[in-house]
Design a protein around this motif. Structure first.
Motif, short mmCIF file in Angstrom:
data_model
loop_
_atom_site.label_atom_id
_atom_site.label_comp_id
_atom_site.label_asym_id
_atom_site.label_seq_id
_atom_site.Cartn_x
_atom_site.Cartn_y
_atom_site.Cartn_z
N SER A 143 0.87 -1.18 0.00
CA SER A 143 0.00 0.00 0.00
C SER A 143 0.90 1.22 0.00
O SER A 143 1.81 1.34 0.83
CB SER A 143 -0.91 0.02 1.23
N LEU A 144 0.65 2.11 -0.94
CA LEU A 144 1.51 3.27 -1.16
C LEU A 144 0.74 4.56 -0.91
O LEU A 144 -0.48 4.62 -1.09
CB LEU A 144 2.03 3.26 -2.60
N VAL A 145 1.46 5.60 -0.52
CA VAL A 145 0.87 6.92 -0.28
C VAL A 145 1.35 7.87 -1.37
O VAL A 145 2.56 8.06 -1.55
CB VAL A 145 1.29 7.46 1.11
N LEU A 146 0.39 8.47 -2.08
CA LEU A 146 0.69 9.50 -3.07
C LEU A 146 0.20 10.83 -2.51
O LEU A 146 -0.98 10.98 -2.21
CB LEU A 146 -0.02 9.21 -4.41
N ASP A 147 1.11 11.77 -2.36
CA ASP A 147 0.83 13.05 -1.72
C ASP A 147 1.39 14.16 -2.60
O ASP A 147 2.57 14.14 -2.94
CB ASP A 147 1.48 13.07 -0.34
N ASN A 148 0.55 15.12 -2.97
CA ASN A 148 1.02 16.20 -3.84
C ASN A 148 2.05 17.10 -3.17
O ASN A 148 2.74 17.86 -3.84
CB ASN A 148 -0.16 17.05 -4.36
N LEU A 149 2.21 17.00 -1.86
CA LEU A 149 3.22 17.81 -1.16
C LEU A 149 4.59 17.14 -1.14
O LEU A 149 5.55 17.70 -0.62
CB LEU A 149 2.77 18.10 0.28
N SER A 150 4.66 15.93 -1.71
CA SER A 150 5.92 15.19 -1.69
C SER A 150 6.17 14.57 -3.05
O SER A 150 5.27 14.02 -3.67
CB SER A 150 5.86 14.09 -0.63
N GLY A 151 7.41 14.62 -3.49
CA GLY A 151 7.80 13.97 -4.73
C GLY A 151 8.15 12.51 -4.52
O GLY A 151 8.49 11.80 -5.46
N THR A 152 8.05 12.04 -3.27
CA THR A 152 8.42 10.68 -2.93
C THR A 152 7.17 9.88 -2.59
O THR A 152 6.32 10.32 -1.83
CB THR A 152 9.35 10.68 -1.70
N ILE A 153 7.09 8.68 -3.16
CA ILE A 153 6.02 7.75 -2.81
C ILE A 153 6.53 6.91 -1.65
O ILE A 153 7.64 6.36 -1.70
CB ILE A 153 5.65 6.86 -4.01
N ILE A 154 5.73 6.82 -0.58
CA ILE A 154 6.16 6.03 0.58
C ILE A 154 5.20 4.87 0.81
O ILE A 154 4.05 4.89 0.36
CB ILE A 154 6.28 6.90 1.85
N GLN A 155 5.68 3.88 1.54
CA GLN A 155 4.84 2.76 1.95
C GLN A 155 3.87 3.25 3.02
O GLN A 155 4.23 4.10 3.85
CB GLN A 155 5.70 1.64 2.54
N LEU A 156 2.67 2.71 3.01
CA LEU A 156 1.67 3.10 3.99
C LEU A 156 2.15 2.88 5.42
O LEU A 156 1.91 3.70 6.29
CB LEU A 156 0.36 2.36 3.74
#
Length: 105
Positions: free
Chosen positions: A64-77
């Motif tokens: 499960s991944l987190v996509l956030d417009n405030l970050s250029g990095t995708i992180i694991q949930l």
């Protein structure tokens, strides 16, 4: 003058709030063939700032991944609890149903 309601989201905004960006990401992934059950919006509070924010959770296989417009990095949930307090998330079974906290569907 027309005022903008925070609950109205735009697809492909020229500029906008986090909701516009999260909904656009979801729309693009749906159009690319991703199942809606793998794409869930989540309302969070950013721990550093206390700001309410909308992100997109993407389930890919077991990850499960987190996509956030405030970050250029995708992180694991599982890494996201350091950055966010999860207020509510869409249900993976019914996107019209929101669950308190982090729904694990």
């Amino acid at each position: 003058m027309v005022s903008r309601n925070d609950y109205e989201w735009q697809i492909f905004p020229y500029d906008g709030n986090c909701g516009d960006y999260a909904v656009t990401k979801r729309h693009l992934l749906l159009r690319a063939g991703w199942p809606s059950s793998s794409l869930r919006l989540a309302e969070v509070v950013i721990r550093k700032t206390g700001e309410h924010h909308l992100i997109l959770l993407v389930r890919e296989g077991q990850a499960s991944l987190v996509l956030d417009n405030l970050s250029g990095t995708i992180i694991q949930l599982n890494e996201a609890s350091d950055q966010y307090v999860f207020l509510r998330t869409e249900s993976g079974l019914n996107p019209q149903l929101w669950m308190r906290g982090l729904a694990r569907s």
